[in-house]
Design a protein around this motif. Structure first.
Motif, PDB file in Angstrom:
ATOM      1  N   GLY A   1       2.538 -45.007 -42.174  1.00 38.51           N
ATOM      2  CA  GLY A   1       2.842 -46.421 -42.000  1.00 38.51           C
ATOM      3  C   GLY A   1       4.282 -46.682 -41.608  1.00 38.51           C
ATOM      4  O   GLY A   1       4.630 -47.815 -41.247  1.00 38.51           O
ATOM      5  N   ARG A   2       5.135 -45.676 -41.687  1.00 41.04           N
ATOM      6  CA  ARG A   2       6.540 -45.842 -41.316  1.00 41.04           C
ATOM      7  C   ARG A   2       6.774 -45.685 -39.824  1.00 41.04           C
ATOM      8  O   ARG A   2       7.906 -45.880 -39.345  1.00 41.04           O
ATOM      9  CB  ARG A   2       7.394 -44.824 -42.077  1.00 41.04           C
ATOM     10  CG  ARG A   2       7.261 -44.933 -43.600  1.00 41.04           C
ATOM     11  CD  ARG A   2       8.015 -43.815 -44.282  1.00 41.04           C
ATOM     12  NE  ARG A   2       7.668 -43.733 -45.711  1.00 41.04           N
ATOM     13  CZ  ARG A   2       8.023 -42.735 -46.515  1.00 41.04           C
ATOM     14  NH1 ARG A   2       8.747 -41.741 -46.021  1.00 41.04           N
ATOM     15  NH2 ARG A   2       7.656 -42.721 -47.778  1.00 41.04           N
ATOM     16  N   LEU A   3       5.725 -45.332 -39.086  1.00 39.99           N
ATOM     17  CA  LEU A   3       5.898 -45.218 -37.638  1.00 39.99           C
ATOM     18  C   LEU A   3       6.249 -46.580 -37.052  1.00 39.99           C
ATOM     19  O   LEU A   3       5.624 -47.581 -37.381  1.00 39.99           O
ATOM     20  CB  LEU A   3       4.606 -44.710 -37.001  1.00 39.99           C
ATOM     21  CG  LEU A   3       4.386 -43.204 -36.899  1.00 39.99           C
ATOM     22  CD1 LEU A   3       3.006 -42.927 -36.304  1.00 39.99           C
ATOM     23  CD2 LEU A   3       5.467 -42.532 -36.076  1.00 39.99           C
ATOM     24  N   PRO A   4       7.216 -46.645 -36.178  1.00 47.75           N
ATOM     25  CA  PRO A   4       7.504 -47.918 -35.498  1.00 47.75           C
ATOM     26  C   PRO A   4       6.395 -48.232 -34.504  1.00 47.75           C
ATOM     27  O   PRO A   4       5.509 -47.413 -34.246  1.00 47.75           O
ATOM     28  CB  PRO A   4       8.838 -47.634 -34.798  1.00 47.75           C
ATOM     29  CG  PRO A   4       8.831 -46.154 -34.568  1.00 47.75           C
ATOM     30  CD  PRO A   4       8.126 -45.558 -35.748  1.00 47.75           C
ATOM     31  N   ASP A   5       6.439 -49.429 -33.938  1.00 47.13           N
ATOM     32  CA  ASP A   5       5.471 -49.781 -32.911  1.00 47.13           C
ATOM     33  C   ASP A   5       5.550 -48.789 -31.758  1.00 47.13           C
ATOM     34  O   ASP A   5       6.626 -48.247 -31.449  1.00 47.13           O
ATOM     35  CB  ASP A   5       5.733 -51.195 -32.391  1.00 47.13           C
ATOM     36  CG  ASP A   5       5.442 -52.250 -33.450  1.00 47.13           C
ATOM     37  OD1 ASP A   5       4.638 -51.955 -34.365  1.00 47.13           O
ATOM     38  OD2 ASP A   5       6.023 -53.347 -33.361  1.00 47.13           O
ATOM     39  N   PRO A   6       4.409 -48.534 -31.116  1.00 45.12           N
ATOM     40  CA  PRO A   6       4.427 -47.583 -29.986  1.00 45.12           C
ATOM     41  C   PRO A   6       5.242 -48.123 -28.827  1.00 45.12           C
ATOM     42  O   PRO A   6       5.493 -49.338 -28.730  1.00 45.12           O
ATOM     43  CB  PRO A   6       2.946 -47.454 -29.617  1.00 45.12           C
ATOM     44  CG  PRO A   6       2.316 -48.712 -30.096  1.00 45.12           C
ATOM     45  CD  PRO A   6       3.066 -49.087 -31.338  1.00 45.12           C
ATOM     46  N   PRO A   7       5.698 -47.255 -27.936  1.00 45.16           N
ATOM     47  CA  PRO A   7       6.398 -47.733 -26.730  1.00 45.16           C
ATOM     48  C   PRO A   7       5.502 -48.708 -25.961  1.00 45.16           C
ATOM     49  O   PRO A   7       4.280 -48.649 -26.053  1.00 45.16           O
ATOM     50  CB  PRO A   7       6.645 -46.441 -25.929  1.00 45.16           C
ATOM     51  CG  PRO A   7       6.556 -45.339 -26.935  1.00 45.16           C
ATOM     52  CD  PRO A   7       5.581 -45.785 -27.968  1.00 45.16           C
ATOM     53  N   ARG A   8       6.121 -49.569 -25.194  1.00 46.48           N
ATOM     54  CA  ARG A   8       5.370 -50.589 -24.455  1.00 46.48           C
ATOM     55  C   ARG A   8       4.290 -49.968 -23.576  1.00 46.48           C
ATOM     56  O   ARG A   8       3.196 -50.503 -23.438  1.00 46.48           O
ATOM     57  CB  ARG A   8       6.344 -51.418 -23.606  1.00 46.48           C
ATOM     58  CG  ARG A   8       5.685 -52.481 -22.762  1.00 46.48           C
ATOM     59  CD  ARG A   8       6.732 -53.252 -21.966  1.00 46.48           C
ATOM     60  NE  ARG A   8       7.559 -52.351 -21.195  1.00 46.48           N
ATOM     61  CZ  ARG A   8       7.193 -51.831 -20.017  1.00 46.48           C
ATOM     62  NH1 ARG A   8       6.019 -52.135 -19.512  1.00 46.48           N
ATOM     63  NH2 ARG A   8       8.006 -51.023 -19.365  1.00 46.48           N
TER      64      ARG A   8
ATOM     65  N   ARG B   1       1.515 -39.531 -27.982  1.00 43.63           N
ATOM     66  CA  ARG B   1       1.136 -38.626 -26.912  1.00 43.63           C
ATOM     67  C   ARG B   1       0.365 -37.433 -27.473  1.00 43.63           C
ATOM     68  O   ARG B   1       0.579 -37.036 -28.621  1.00 43.63           O
ATOM     69  CB  ARG B   1       2.378 -38.102 -26.192  1.00 43.63           C
ATOM     70  CG  ARG B   1       3.043 -39.110 -25.282  1.00 43.63           C
ATOM     71  CD  ARG B   1       2.176 -39.397 -24.081  1.00 43.63           C
ATOM     72  NE  ARG B   1       2.925 -40.058 -23.011  1.00 43.63           N
ATOM     73  CZ  ARG B   1       2.385 -40.445 -21.869  1.00 43.63           C
ATOM     74  NH1 ARG B   1       1.099 -40.251 -21.648  1.00 43.63           N
ATOM     75  NH2 ARG B   1       3.110 -41.052 -20.958  1.00 43.63           N
ATOM     76  N   PRO B   2      -0.538 -36.849 -26.675  1.00 37.83           N
ATOM     77  CA  PRO B   2      -1.198 -35.615 -27.132  1.00 37.83           C
ATOM     78  C   PRO B   2      -0.207 -34.461 -27.178  1.00 37.83           C
ATOM     79  O   PRO B   2       0.840 -34.503 -26.516  1.00 37.83           O
ATOM     80  CB  PRO B   2      -2.286 -35.384 -26.071  1.00 37.83           C
ATOM     81  CG  PRO B   2      -1.763 -36.079 -24.850  1.00 37.83           C
ATOM     82  CD  PRO B   2      -0.998 -37.272 -25.352  1.00 37.83           C
TER      83      PRO B   2
END
Length: 219
Positions: A19-26, A75-76
């Motif tokens: 849950g600490r991941l920031p929002d994904p890149p645009r 990303r994979p």
């Protein structure tokens, strides 16, 4: 310096860390609202590889940075190495430590196609059930024009399930990709880049009444 690490390779479960991941890149944001689904807990496939005790910590700092970069960028991650070096075990370790549930697995063979990972449509089973219905009731003409029940014959594959917009990500292990047909890696990259795929069997009935939503089976 390690505060940014989401996966730390220590083997101790910490489901809150994802849950600490920031929002994904645009350029990695896709449409679709999160579905109210939960991943099944890890199964014997993970416990067989990881054992009953916590896995040994990962000592390779570069590997940890690459894994976490893939998480941040959505990303994979292509993992290479000699047989028995722990490539498959890594996927199970990530799912175990971050509480991401059962690992979705897609073992690749030379005959594998992209659709095998996305979904399967049991047209024969649907036809067989329609025939049984007519035998029980001769007045029954099979499924109604709205295509009711088609969702029972469509099952998402491991890749299709991983692409569902769930509340938490899933770990997808595509094993032995080097054994695939030459076209599969390119087809796979296109789906991973777009974050979506089409199901023609559903598109054909999308304009019929009552087909705004069709519930299908997942992996």
């Amino acid at each position: 310096m390690d505060d940014w690490l989401i996966y730390r390779g220590q083997g101790q479960p910490d489901p809150e860390r994802i849950g600490r991941l920031p929002d994904p890149p645009r350029w990695r944001r896709f449409s679709g609202e999160p579905l109210p689904i939960e991943a099944p807990p890890i199964d014997h496939s993970s416990t067989r590889r990881l054992g009953t005790r916590a896995p040994l910590p990962i000592q390779d700092d570069e590997a940890l940075q690459l894994i976490n970069a893939a998480l941040y960028l959505r990303r994979p991650l292509l993992v290479t190495g000699e047989p028995g070096s722990g490539k498959s075990t890594l996927a199970h370790a990530v799912a175990h430590e971050l509480g991401l549930g059962r690992v979705l697995q897609w073992p690749i063979v030379s005959r594998s196609e992209l659709r095998d990972g996305l979904y399967a449509y049991d047209a024969i089973g649907r036809l067989h059930d329609a025939q049984l219905s007519r035998e029980r009731d001769p007045r029954h003409e099979g499924e109604s024009e709205d295509g009711g029940g088609i969702g029972r014959y469509i099952r998402l594959g491991p890749l299709g399930t991983a692409l569902l917009p769930g509340g938490r990500p899933r770990v997808l292990l595509i094993d032995e990709l080097d054994k695939s047909d030459i076209d599969l890696p390119n087809d796979l990259l296109n789906v991973l880049e777009e974050g979506e795929f089409r199901i023609p069997e559903l598109e054909r009935i999308a304009d019929r009444p009552g087909q705004r939503t069709v519930h299908v089976l997942d992996e």
